[in-house]
Enzyme design. Sequence first.
Site, short mmCIF file in Angstrom:
data_model
loop_
_atom_site.label_atom_id
_atom_site.label_comp_id
_atom_site.label_asym_id
_atom_site.label_seq_id
_atom_site.Cartn_x
_atom_site.Cartn_y
_atom_site.Cartn_z
CD GLU A 62 -2.83 1.66 2.64
OE1 GLU A 62 -3.81 1.83 3.10
OE2 GLU A 62 -2.58 0.57 3.59
CG ASP A 63 1.69 2.95 3.16
OD1 ASP A 63 0.90 3.13 2.54
OD2 ASP A 63 1.59 2.10 4.40
#
Length: 733
Positions: free
Chosen positions: A80-81
């Site tokens: 996600e990051d």
Amino acid sequence: MEDYKKLSEEFFESLASNGRGYDLPRIKRAFEVAEEAHREQKRSSGEPYVIHPIHVAMILVELGMDTACISAALLHDVVEDTPVTLEEIRQEFGGEIAQLVDGVTKLGAIPLNCTKEQERAENVRKMMMAMNQDIRVIIIKLADRLHNMRTLQFRPEEKQRAKALETMQIYAPIANRLGIMAVKEELEDLSLRYLDPVAYQEIEEVLAVRAPQREKTLSSIIDRIRDRLKNFQMEPYIEGRVKSMYGIYRKVYMAGRTFDEVYDIYAVRIIVNTDIECYNILGIIHDMFTPIPNRFKDYISTPKSNMYQSLHTTVVGKEGIPFEVQIRTWDMHYTAEYGVAAHWKYKEGIQGKDRLEERLAWIRQIIEAQQDSESEDMISNIKTDLTPEEIYAFTPKGDVKCLPAKATVIDFAYAIHSQVGNKMIGAKADGRIVPLDHRIQNGQIIEILTTKSASHGPSKEWLNIAVTSEARSKIRSWFKKERREENVVEGRMEFDRELKKNYIHLDEEGYNNLVSMLCKRYSYEKEDDLFAAIGYGGIILAKIMPGIKEHYAKILKQQQQEEQARQMAADSSLIPTKKTKASGAVVVEGIDNCLVKMSHCCNPLPGDEIIGFITRGHGVSVHKRDCVHVVASMKDPEQKDRWVAVHWNEDEKQEFFCTLDIVAHDRNALFADISLALANMHIPIHEVNARQLKNGNASLVVTISLKGLEHLQSVIQKLRKVPSVISVERSGR
């Protein structure tokens, strides 16, 4: 600031020393990937971001989770990051870990263009689906939320309260339903710190003051019990404990008791090897101390819905201090502390898997119950199903049914079987006939009276009586399957009646457009499906009417604008043919002594680029050049020629109306502080409208007088400094 190198050493030491046989090279590789991916990232505290996944993994080690789960915890924010992809995770770590990482990542993905309530409902729906596929996904998410709550002090105040409320309403109940009591209690205590800091501090101070006496009292009680049980077959394990902060809060602040009236602040826990030993020790405890009436609970013979088992009794010692005694076996203790995680920590083989399936059956029931419900109902339904307040009722044959507090005999009938509920014509409680809205009391024997008639079915009124989402879902399902044609007719009639009641009058085209919009919103292919859903109660008209009214208001506004445009186009007598002198604050090129007014849609100020529109009988209306009405009207050939050049008269000094949209955290004296700030700037207030937003913030729309753009910017800057103000924007942009 925490040293993540030292933390990582502690993490790997804990893996090596707990005897679980972890695949250390695999976990170490996951750590290296996470460390490299998060290298440039920092947390709100300023610490390296990789500290967070390490802490999450350490929590899972304490819960006894497996290698795949701990590896996925280290990688749970990578996809996600960071630039690392899920496919890269799958190639290096295999499908199992990739699936867990993907599950946790999807829990954080929020759909666009949805309300706050819809966003929360979507998150909860994803959690239920993830739990059904692999329960380890939600266990990772609980560990993730637990560490975030432990470090919540570094987030802004509004984020603290929002996260704490979500944790209290969703995550703590899920931890409770999964039986992970250690995580559940810590999440509740951490949430309480931010939701009611005054009460939290008061409880903390009371416990601190009483700590020396409490430790002395508990030590004395434990010594007496240990001395009495020293000749027992196998000496049991005995420990003292204090009720959680939130547990005390519920008793003192929510139930209105004093600290001295909370009998189970102090507790003694006794752990033995067999069920028989539990009951034997209960007899000894009641012989040693005086039991308090109605304070005994046997959760061994009737386990809680999260499979919790123990004997609870509250007694009074010679000191006159009441305290609770919990008696359980080691197996019960592992289940109480670790819940479903005990499957990985202490249970192996087929038997453990069967117990896990039994323990997670409620997840599938919740998912099935949501299929025929509106997304807005999901949060309240799940909070009901996850509630820790439960009652136990019995069938005439002695079978136990666990239901939420305030459940009715309708809920009881559907808890037995959907056919029992559908054929129900009445009920008895302890042998006496009771109405269908009778709320079951703990321990009652409930007999459901049924009919053999094939045509009999539930009533729609039952939807308003049933408490559990399982019962409501089964009632809707019956109407959905058995009465489709009637549902379509009745749903259409209900829809038309509701439109008429709310003075919504649409032509055929407008009506069809509205129905199409609703079908698209609720994912129905045909309009009959929509009306059938209204007919059987899958869609509640009272809840969707605000959106329909808003849609109708937009249609009316558009029709009014089109009518005004037609009227203005019909009169061409005011088209300018010459230039003129300055007259007032605005110079209109081509018209002498013309009536000029500022449009209310954009409220132009000196400094804005402006343009004029020749109106019928009202002179020239001045707009900002980027006003939405200007852009739309310029595209109309019939109106394009009615726009004239205008500019500000710099020699004329006037004040102009300007409307500001102010959003702030709601609090006492908020408007007084904003009014004082404006008064100190000598700004007159002409109109104010205030309302509370769905997220709890306050919205104020203030109309004031200003001299121009520079004056506006100065006012906005000063209003933004008022405590609690989040944003100040000019209306009519």
